[in-house]
Design an enzyme around this catalytic site. Structure first.
Site, PDB file in Angstrom:
ATOM      1  N   GLN A 132       0.766  -1.158  -0.149  1.00  0.00           N
ATOM      2  CA  GLN A 132      -0.113   0.159  -0.106  1.00  0.00           C
ATOM      3  C   GLN A 132       0.866   1.243  -0.069  1.00  0.00           C
ATOM      4  O   GLN A 132       1.730   1.385   0.877  1.00  0.00           O
ATOM      5  CB  GLN A 132      -0.958   0.021   1.215  1.00  0.00           C
ATOM      6  CG  GLN A 132      -1.810   1.220   1.254  1.00  0.00           C
ATOM      7  CD  GLN A 132      -2.463   1.180   2.397  1.00  0.00           C
ATOM      8  OE1 GLN A 132      -2.308   0.782   3.684  1.00  0.00           O
ATOM      9  NE2 GLN A 132      -3.888   1.701   2.678  1.00  0.00           N
ATOM     10  N   GLY A 133       0.730   1.984  -1.139  1.00  0.00           N
ATOM     11  CA  GLY A 133       1.524   3.294  -1.081  1.00  0.00           C
ATOM     12  C   GLY A 133       0.706   4.619  -0.718  1.00  0.00           C
ATOM     13  O   GLY A 133       0.255   5.126  -1.613  1.00  0.00           O
ATOM     14  N   TYR A 134       0.463   4.805   0.532  1.00  0.00           N
ATOM     15  CA  TYR A 134      -0.291   5.799   1.117  1.00  0.00           C
ATOM     16  C   TYR A 134       0.489   7.029   1.712  1.00  0.00           C
ATOM     17  O   TYR A 134       0.755   7.883   1.388  1.00  0.00           O
ATOM     18  CB  TYR A 134      -1.480   5.273   1.934  1.00  0.00           C
ATOM     19  CG  TYR A 134      -2.649   5.056   1.447  1.00  0.00           C
ATOM     20  CD1 TYR A 134      -2.712   4.728   0.121  1.00  0.00           C
ATOM     21  CD2 TYR A 134      -3.703   5.255   2.192  1.00  0.00           C
ATOM     22  CE1 TYR A 134      -3.858   4.057  -0.347  1.00  0.00           C
ATOM     23  CE2 TYR A 134      -4.986   4.927   1.551  1.00  0.00           C
ATOM     24  CZ  TYR A 134      -5.161   4.125   0.113  1.00  0.00           C
ATOM     25  OH  TYR A 134      -6.125   3.918  -0.285  1.00  0.00           O
ATOM     26  N   SER A 135       1.088   6.528   2.788  1.00  0.00           N
ATOM     27  CA  SER A 135       1.912   7.554   3.842  1.00  0.00           C
ATOM     28  C   SER A 135       3.226   8.220   2.900  1.00  0.00           C
ATOM     29  O   SER A 135       3.754   7.262   2.214  1.00  0.00           O
ATOM     30  CB  SER A 135       2.243   7.071   5.039  1.00  0.00           C
ATOM     31  OG  SER A 135       1.068   6.378   5.658  1.00  0.00           O
ATOM     32  N   SER A 167       4.518  -1.109   4.359  1.00  0.00           N
ATOM     33  CA  SER A 167       4.530  -2.640   4.782  1.00  0.00           C
ATOM     34  C   SER A 167       4.791  -3.573   3.895  1.00  0.00           C
ATOM     35  O   SER A 167       3.800  -3.548   2.634  1.00  0.00           O
ATOM     36  CB  SER A 167       3.325  -2.916   5.690  1.00  0.00           C
ATOM     37  OG  SER A 167       3.153  -2.246   6.958  1.00  0.00           O
ATOM     38  N   GLU A 250      -9.350  -1.408   5.735  1.00  0.00           N
ATOM     39  CA  GLU A 250      -8.049  -1.523   6.533  1.00  0.00           C
ATOM     40  C   GLU A 250      -8.270  -1.549   7.779  1.00  0.00           C
ATOM     41  O   GLU A 250      -7.874  -2.202   8.698  1.00  0.00           O
ATOM     42  CB  GLU A 250      -6.965  -0.515   6.184  1.00  0.00           C
ATOM     43  CG  GLU A 250      -5.683  -0.515   7.010  1.00  0.00           C
ATOM     44  CD  GLU A 250      -4.834   0.588   6.688  1.00  0.00           C
ATOM     45  OE1 GLU A 250      -3.571   0.607   6.994  1.00  0.00           O
ATOM     46  OE2 GLU A 250      -5.062   1.492   6.043  1.00  0.00           O
ATOM     47  N   GLU A 380      -5.969   9.694  17.158  1.00  0.00           N
ATOM     48  CA  GLU A 380      -6.571  11.244  17.321  1.00  0.00           C
ATOM     49  C   GLU A 380      -7.474  11.354  16.041  1.00  0.00           C
ATOM     50  O   GLU A 380      -8.700  11.791  16.138  1.00  0.00           O
ATOM     51  CB  GLU A 380      -5.369  12.213  17.200  1.00  0.00           C
ATOM     52  CG  GLU A 380      -4.487  12.372  18.460  1.00  0.00           C
ATOM     53  CD  GLU A 380      -3.635  11.186  18.605  1.00  0.00           C
ATOM     54  OE1 GLU A 380      -3.243  11.008  19.728  1.00  0.00           O
ATOM     55  OE2 GLU A 380      -3.288  10.482  17.859  1.00  0.00           O
TER      56      GLU A 380
END
Length: 396
Positions: A132-135, A167, A250, A380
């Protein structure tokens, strides 16, 4: 709610349990002393990959997926029973869990028919591994602040930028990712959802070693990487909507898991380890804390059942995903902290001891539990979602 399974469902459970008992390799059984989601090395990864292929051949990978994409169209209840028995057997998280749990369901919602036929069967058979390429370094909780660019070059997008905390990228064949395709658009617009071949020229993967010794995460760099236009999922510049679909899946597992089994094991250890010269179990505060943990585990279980009821009725996802993610990840941190109070030095030893044979399990819990309050959306962020979207509170 009827909490009893039908005779037919129990028969399916016995069938599944017998198959797992007969076929699950013992050396693949996991506990909390291991990294359950990402294999520690290529050898373990290859064995897990072969295990997923065996599951698929037996009809248990993608159990509830449509038959036209390689699944078996099983009922949701059968999928739940399978998940329960798979956990009971201490079987490993499948190496393609990002494909099975996130990318595959997202493609079923948003993908073209060509994309579904191309990618979905290969996800089930462990032929293609996904990450997964998000952050990004400047876009974690504020995911919409991402800066990785995908420039429109006619027949393809040209991708430049960086992802982080990715990951399993060291094993992945493909990445589903977000990139900015219109830098002039408002923050949550101008983002597109792409499928990127990790073997493409210009992709560099750099592992990140965590304090527990695992190379779970990676940095991934893109230097003029070409992504064909047919790998765009959903409308151009509307990838945020697609991304939210992926995140809804997720958060169903990002809170960690196995809390009840951890509490039961700590109750056993409380009979063995001493505090002030007596078995820890004789301390009222120990018994009270263990009881409180089990109450909270049961509360989480019933919340999961409410979510299951919504799905069985064909209703859209409710607030349970964010509630369980927040509650589960914070509970994991508190259980880890309590383990150090109960076990003392035994909980900080990386090798089995004569008193506590599973000492590495609790050391790993202490070192790893905090990550779940960040992964899949920080605590948060989850509080904001629950406050604003469920309780109707004003934004701060």
């Amino acid at each position: 709610m009827d909490f009893e399974y039908t005779a037919e469902q129990e028969s399916f459970r016995h069938k599944v349990r017998a198959w797992l008992d007969a076929n699950l390799p013992k050396d693949l059984c996991v506990d909390d002393a291991q990294d359950e989601r990402v294999a520690p090395n290529r050898e373990v990864f290859d064995r897990r990959r072969a295990w997923q292929a065996q599951l698929h051949k037996a009809g248990y990978a993608g159990l509830s997926w449509p038959k036209e994409y390689g699944g078996h169209a099983a009922s949701l209840i059968e999928q739940v029973i399978w998940d329960e028995e798979y956990s009971r057997a201490r079987a490993p998280v499948l190496p393609n869990y990002f494909g099975l749990g996130l990318c595959g369901p997202t493609l079923m919602n948003w993908g073209t028919e060509a994309q579904k036929k191309r990618f979905l069967p290969r996800i089930l058979g462990a032929e293609d591994m996904w990450c997964q390429g998000y952050s990004e370094p400047g876009a974690g909780s504020d995911l919409a602040g991402l800066s990785t660019r995908a420039a429109d070059m006619g027949d393809y997008f040209l991708v430049n930028g960086q992802k982080v905390w990715t990951s399993g990228a060291q094993y992945a064949d493909w990445m589903f990712m977000l990139a900015r395709t219109d830098p002039q658009a408002p923050k949550h617009r101008g983002i597109s959802y792409l499928l990127l071949d990790m073997k493409s020229p210009g992709v560099t993967v750099r592992p990140l070693v965590l304090m527990n010794g695992h190379s779970h995460f990676n940095e991934v760099f893109f230097d003029n990487v070409q992504v064909p236009k047919e790998n765009l999922v959903g409308p151009l510049n509307e990838g945020w909507k697609v991304a939210m679909t992926t995140l809804s899946y997720e958060r169903s597992f990002a809170g960690g898991g196995g809390h009840a089994s951890q509490v039961r094991r700590l109750a056993e250890l409380a009979q063995i380890v001493n505090i002030d010269g007596k078995p820890a179990w004789e301390q009222p505060w120990v018994r009270q804390q263990l009881a409180q943990f089990m109450i909270e585990c049961e509360a989480a279980r019933y919340t999961q059942l409410r979510s299951l009821t919504r799905q069985l009725r064909g209703l859209p996802p409710g607030p349970e995903g964010s509630m369980l993610k927040l509650f589960g990840s914070e509970l994991g941190v508190r259980i880890a902290r309590f383990s150090t109070e109960l076990l003392g030095a035994y909980g900080l030893v990386g090798e089995p001891t004569g008193v506590v044979a599973d000492s590495p399990r609790w050391l790993n819990r202490v070192l790893s539990s905090r990550q779940y309050t960040i992964a899949g959306g920080t605590s948060e962020i989850q509080r904001n979602i629950i406050g604003e979207r469920t309780l109707g509170l004003p934004k701060g």
